[in-house]
Design a protein around this motif. Structure first.
Motif, PDB file in Angstrom:
ATOM      1  N   PHE A 142       0.800  -1.222   0.000  1.00 26.93           N
ATOM      2  CA  PHE A 142       0.000   0.000   0.000  1.00 26.93           C
ATOM      3  C   PHE A 142       0.832   1.271   0.000  1.00 26.93           C
ATOM      4  O   PHE A 142       0.507   2.223  -0.731  1.00 26.93           O
ATOM      5  CB  PHE A 142      -0.935   0.014   1.206  1.00 26.93           C
ATOM      6  CG  PHE A 142      -1.798   1.241   1.275  1.00 26.93           C
ATOM      7  CD1 PHE A 142      -2.916   1.365   0.457  1.00 26.93           C
ATOM      8  CD2 PHE A 142      -1.489   2.291   2.131  1.00 26.93           C
ATOM      9  CE1 PHE A 142      -3.711   2.504   0.500  1.00 26.93           C
ATOM     10  CE2 PHE A 142      -2.282   3.431   2.189  1.00 26.93           C
ATOM     11  CZ  PHE A 142      -3.393   3.539   1.373  1.00 26.93           C
ATOM     12  N   ASP A 143       1.864   1.350   0.814  1.00 30.28           N
ATOM     13  CA  ASP A 143       2.567   2.624   0.984  1.00 30.28           C
ATOM     14  C   ASP A 143       3.158   3.172  -0.312  1.00 30.28           C
ATOM     15  O   ASP A 143       2.915   4.331  -0.651  1.00 30.28           O
ATOM     16  CB  ASP A 143       3.639   2.496   2.063  1.00 30.28           C
ATOM     17  CG  ASP A 143       3.033   2.420   3.459  1.00 30.28           C
ATOM     18  OD1 ASP A 143       1.891   2.889   3.622  1.00 30.28           O
ATOM     19  OD2 ASP A 143       3.681   1.893   4.363  1.00 30.28           O
ATOM     20  N   PRO A 144       3.959   2.399  -1.069  1.00 31.80           N
ATOM     21  CA  PRO A 144       4.454   2.952  -2.331  1.00 31.80           C
ATOM     22  C   PRO A 144       3.343   3.233  -3.329  1.00 31.80           C
ATOM     23  O   PRO A 144       3.424   4.187  -4.106  1.00 31.80           O
ATOM     24  CB  PRO A 144       5.428   1.888  -2.840  1.00 31.80           C
ATOM     25  CG  PRO A 144       5.077   0.647  -2.115  1.00 31.80           C
ATOM     26  CD  PRO A 144       4.541   1.081  -0.789  1.00 31.80           C
ATOM     27  N   GLY A 221      11.705  -1.932   2.416  1.00 35.40           N
ATOM     28  CA  GLY A 221      10.337  -1.836   1.933  1.00 35.40           C
ATOM     29  C   GLY A 221       9.389  -2.506   2.910  1.00 35.40           C
ATOM     30  O   GLY A 221       9.309  -2.130   4.081  1.00 35.40           O
ATOM     31  N   ASN A 222       8.684  -3.535   2.434  1.00 33.60           N
ATOM     32  CA  ASN A 222       7.716  -4.236   3.291  1.00 33.60           C
ATOM     33  C   ASN A 222       8.242  -5.572   3.795  1.00 33.60           C
ATOM     34  O   ASN A 222       7.481  -6.403   4.278  1.00 33.60           O
ATOM     35  CB  ASN A 222       6.400  -4.446   2.546  1.00 33.60           C
ATOM     36  CG  ASN A 222       6.560  -5.334   1.319  1.00 33.60           C
ATOM     37  OD1 ASN A 222       7.638  -5.457   0.751  1.00 33.60           O
ATOM     38  ND2 ASN A 222       5.472  -5.948   0.900  1.00 33.60           N
ATOM     39  N   ILE A 223       9.568  -5.774   3.712  1.00 36.72           N
ATOM     40  CA  ILE A 223      10.194  -7.005   4.198  1.00 36.72           C
ATOM     41  C   ILE A 223      10.956  -6.704   5.486  1.00 36.72           C
ATOM     42  O   ILE A 223      11.781  -5.792   5.536  1.00 36.72           O
ATOM     43  CB  ILE A 223      11.147  -7.601   3.149  1.00 36.72           C
ATOM     44  CG1 ILE A 223      10.375  -7.959   1.868  1.00 36.72           C
ATOM     45  CG2 ILE A 223      11.837  -8.842   3.705  1.00 36.72           C
ATOM     46  CD1 ILE A 223      11.256  -8.473   0.752  1.00 36.72           C
ATOM     47  N   ILE A 224      10.677  -7.481   6.526  1.00 34.04           N
ATOM     48  CA  ILE A 224      11.350  -7.337   7.816  1.00 34.04           C
ATOM     49  C   ILE A 224      12.339  -8.488   7.955  1.00 34.04           C
ATOM     50  O   ILE A 224      11.951  -9.650   8.106  1.00 34.04           O
ATOM     51  CB  ILE A 224      10.344  -7.362   8.983  1.00 34.04           C
ATOM     52  CG1 ILE A 224       9.286  -6.261   8.800  1.00 34.04           C
ATOM     53  CG2 ILE A 224      11.059  -7.197  10.316  1.00 34.04           C
ATOM     54  CD1 ILE A 224       8.141  -6.333   9.802  1.00 34.04           C
ATOM     55  N   TYR A 225      13.642  -8.163   7.899  1.00 35.63           N
ATOM     56  CA  TYR A 225      14.676  -9.181   7.982  1.00 35.63           C
ATOM     57  C   TYR A 225      15.078  -9.492   9.426  1.00 35.63           C
ATOM     58  O   TYR A 225      15.292 -10.658   9.766  1.00 35.63           O
ATOM     59  CB  TYR A 225      15.924  -8.734   7.203  1.00 35.63           C
ATOM     60  CG  TYR A 225      15.737  -8.734   5.708  1.00 35.63           C
ATOM     61  CD1 TYR A 225      15.870  -9.914   4.972  1.00 35.63           C
ATOM     62  CD2 TYR A 225      15.422  -7.562   5.023  1.00 35.63           C
ATOM     63  CE1 TYR A 225      15.699  -9.920   3.591  1.00 35.63           C
ATOM     64  CE2 TYR A 225      15.257  -7.562   3.645  1.00 35.63           C
ATOM     65  CZ  TYR A 225      15.382  -8.743   2.934  1.00 35.63           C
ATOM     66  OH  TYR A 225      15.213  -8.749   1.574  1.00 35.63           O
ATOM     67  N   GLU A 226      15.201  -8.439  10.244  1.00 36.43           N
ATOM     68  CA  GLU A 226      15.654  -8.655  11.611  1.00 36.43           C
ATOM     69  C   GLU A 226      14.798  -7.875  12.600  1.00 36.43           C
ATOM     70  O   GLU A 226      14.380  -6.749  12.322  1.00 36.43           O
ATOM     71  CB  GLU A 226      17.122  -8.234  11.778  1.00 36.43           C
ATOM     72  CG  GLU A 226      18.109  -9.133  11.063  1.00 36.43           C
ATOM     73  CD  GLU A 226      19.553  -8.744  11.354  1.00 36.43           C
ATOM     74  OE1 GLU A 226      19.769  -7.775  12.130  1.00 36.43           O
ATOM     75  OE2 GLU A 226      20.457  -9.398  10.811  1.00 36.43           O
ATOM     76  N   ILE A 227      14.570  -8.517  13.736  1.00 34.03           N
ATOM     77  CA  ILE A 227      13.857  -7.912  14.864  1.00 34.03           C
ATOM     78  C   ILE A 227      14.749  -8.053  16.096  1.00 34.03           C
ATOM     79  O   ILE A 227      15.214  -9.160  16.408  1.00 34.03           O
ATOM     80  CB  ILE A 227      12.501  -8.607  15.110  1.00 34.03           C
ATOM     81  CG1 ILE A 227      11.572  -8.425  13.899  1.00 34.03           C
ATOM     82  CG2 ILE A 227      11.842  -8.063  16.373  1.00 34.03           C
ATOM     83  CD1 ILE A 227      10.315  -9.279  13.958  1.00 34.03           C
ATOM     84  N   SER A 291       2.597  -3.240   3.926  1.00 35.21           N
ATOM     85  CA  SER A 291       2.954  -1.827   3.889  1.00 35.21           C
ATOM     86  C   SER A 291       4.408  -1.709   4.323  1.00 35.21           C
ATOM     87  O   SER A 291       4.993  -2.641   4.881  1.00 35.21           O
ATOM     88  CB  SER A 291       2.041  -0.994   4.799  1.00 35.21           C
ATOM     89  OG  SER A 291       2.169  -1.416   6.145  1.00 35.21           O
ATOM     90  N   ASP A 292       5.036  -0.585   4.054  1.00 38.23           N
ATOM     91  CA  ASP A 292       6.458  -0.430   4.287  1.00 38.23           C
ATOM     92  C   ASP A 292       6.784  -0.144   5.749  1.00 38.23           C
ATOM     93  O   ASP A 292       5.961   0.420   6.494  1.00 38.23           O
ATOM     94  CB  ASP A 292       7.018   0.701   3.424  1.00 38.23           C
ATOM     95  CG  ASP A 292       7.114   0.304   1.957  1.00 38.23           C
ATOM     96  OD1 ASP A 292       6.777  -0.857   1.633  1.00 38.23           O
ATOM     97  OD2 ASP A 292       7.534   1.144   1.137  1.00 38.23           O
ATOM     98  N   VAL A 293       7.986  -0.529   6.151  1.00 33.72           N
ATOM     99  CA  VAL A 293       8.512  -0.242   7.480  1.00 33.72           C
ATOM    100  C   VAL A 293       9.903   0.359   7.333  1.00 33.72           C
ATOM    101  O   VAL A 293      10.469   0.394   6.234  1.00 33.72           O
ATOM    102  CB  VAL A 293       8.584  -1.513   8.356  1.00 33.72           C
ATOM    103  CG1 VAL A 293       7.194  -2.052   8.643  1.00 33.72           C
ATOM    104  CG2 VAL A 293       9.448  -2.589   7.695  1.00 33.72           C
ATOM    105  N   GLN A 294      10.457   0.817   8.451  1.00 36.08           N
ATOM    106  CA  GLN A 294      11.815   1.351   8.471  1.00 36.08           C
ATOM    107  C   GLN A 294      12.559   0.793   9.671  1.00 36.08           C
ATOM    108  O   GLN A 294      11.952   0.443  10.692  1.00 36.08           O
ATOM    109  CB  GLN A 294      11.793   2.885   8.553  1.00 36.08           C
ATOM    110  CG  GLN A 294      11.189   3.566   7.338  1.00 36.08           C
ATOM    111  CD  GLN A 294      11.199   5.082   7.477  1.00 36.08           C
ATOM    112  OE1 GLN A 294      11.399   5.614   8.561  1.00 36.08           O
ATOM    113  NE2 GLN A 294      10.972   5.771   6.369  1.00 36.08           N
ATOM    114  N   ASP A 295      13.873   0.724   9.547  1.00 38.17           N
ATOM    115  CA  ASP A 295      14.686   0.326  10.683  1.00 38.17           C
ATOM    116  C   ASP A 295      14.429   1.295  11.836  1.00 38.17           C
ATOM    117  O   ASP A 295      14.379   2.510  11.646  1.00 38.17           O
ATOM    118  CB  ASP A 295      16.173   0.356  10.321  1.00 38.17           C
ATOM    119  CG  ASP A 295      16.537  -0.680   9.272  1.00 38.17           C
ATOM    120  OD1 ASP A 295      15.654  -1.463   8.889  1.00 38.17           O
ATOM    121  OD2 ASP A 295      17.702  -0.683   8.826  1.00 38.17           O
TER     122      ASP A 295
END
Length: 396
Positions: A142-144, A221-227, A291-295
């Motif tokens: 959605f975000d882009p 983007g919308n992929i979360i690699y690390e938490i 939707s997109d996220v950021q570090d």
């Protein structure tokens, strides 16, 4: 004449019989013979092309838009089954409906947003009220999309977006979008609605946080690699039982991510914006949302709460009735997350909840909707994407 609306549905397994039956019931409900526009939502057990062809023939080739869903919703009827179709026919000398579409959104939803805006912009009028979006739920970010869509329309244009992401039968294999005679995937079917009146909407999720706060430490983007500095999938292990990676659909429907709501919409929406983890990758350990996220983004693990869902549906009716003028809506569109249906409620319980909402807004109002892979609806004037949410748009 004003606006006349009829709704019909069918649970027949034969696509041609189902299409004809649903369309015929919709036409008969209001005595229509030649509608101006047709909305269609259906599940994926059918040969989709045969289904749409039958509906088009029965409705005299009227312009048509819609998509596939995990289930269908009409007034006093809810069906989560592989074989279900609902049809809304509209005839009006006051409202106008223009439908457009784009395909190949797998190339990038930012590009899709720009292309769709290019199709819509020439159709905008001073009395344009809203745009309905039915996008492929397996490819949509959605975000882009929203960023490029709104930029291409121009700062002077504020176009409220409503809709839902097309779904299938929990296989996450292929969804379908409808535009007139065409049935396609990896696309967006869109409807621009213009004319007098107004759209009053209500939105509510039903999730509560569990556990402690987490931080996204690597993403794109919308992929979360690390938490919290470890692979995203590993960070989820404290919340799940053994064997959960082999039961991803079950796990991701019970647990999702809750981000703090931006201050601009917090008063109307609540504490958390919920995001469904639509996909995982075991080797790299990442999860994907819509939707997109950021570090540095912080979030909580959240789960559904049946009581909050019940109360939230009452909130929706209050939100709508607080915005509307007088009288009943001309018609209602409902976009309900598939995670709020049969995976949470028994059949009778689920149906009674939907009926209660319908009775509060208008027990005889033409009503159509579907169970989605994500919902779209504005909050405090901002176009927003939602998960585990009900979005109801009442057109007055």
């Amino acid at each position: 004449m004003g606006t006349s609306v009829g709704v019909g549905y069918s649970l027949s397994r034969n696509p041609q019989e189902a299409g004809r039956e649903a369309a015929r019931k919709a036409l008969e409900q209001q005595g229509l013979s030649l509608p101006d526009f047709v909305f269609v939502f259906a599940t994926v057990g059918y040969d989709q092309q045969l289904l749409i062809q039958a509906i088009r023939e029965t409705t005299s080739g009227a312009p048509l838009s819609g998509c596939s869903g995990e289930g269908i919703i009409t007034q006093a009827m809810v069906a989560e089954t592989n074989f279900g179709v609902c049809v809304m026919v509209i005839s009006s000398d006051e409202m106008r409906f223009d439908n457009v579409y784009v395909r190949d959104i797998g190339r990038g939803t930012d590009f899709a947003g720009e292309r769709l805006a290019g199709e819509i912009k020439p159709l905008l009028k001073a009395d344009t009220q809203a745009c309905f979006i039915f996008a492929d739920g397996l490819f949509f970010d959605f975000d882009p999309f929203c960023r490029t869509f709104e930029t291409a329309l121009g700062a002077e244009v504020h176009l409220p977006l409503f809709g839902g992401l097309a779904a299938d039968n929990w296989t996450f294999g292929r969804t379908y979008q409808y535009h007139d005679d065409q049935v396609f995937s990896q696309g967006i079917s869109s409807v621009l609605m213009s004319g007098p009146g107004m759209v009053a909407s209500g939105i509510s999720h039903g999730c509560v946080p569990i556990g402690t706060r987490h931080t996204i430490t690597r993403s794109k983007g919308n992929i979360i690699y690390e938490i919290d500095g470890i692979p995203a999938l590993n960070a989820l292990e404290d919340y799940v039982e053994d064997g959960w990676r082999d039961q991803w659909n079950k796990m991701s429907l019970n647990l999702c991510l809750g981000f703090k709501t931006p201050d601009t919409i917090k008063k109307e929406y609540g504490e958390y914006v919920v995001r469904y983890m639509i996909e995982k990758e075991d080797k790299e350990g990442y999860v994907k949302i819509q939707s997109d996220v950021q570090d540095g983004n912080e979030f909580w693990i959240v789960r559904r709460d049946k009581e909050l869902i019940r109360n939230g549906l009452q909130d929706i009716s209050r939100q709508i009735m607080a915005k509307e003028g007088t009288g009943n809506p001309k018609f209602v569109l409902q976009f309900e997350c598939m995670g709020r249906g049969k995976v949470v409620f028994r059949e009778q319980e689920k149906t009674e909840l939907i009926r209660s909402l319908q009775e509060q807004i208008g027990g005889d109002v033409p009503w159509i909707g579907f169970y989605t892979y994500g919902e779209i609806g504005p909050v405090s004037g901002c176009n927003c994407f939602h998960n585990f949410t009900a979005v109801v748009a009442a057109i007055f």
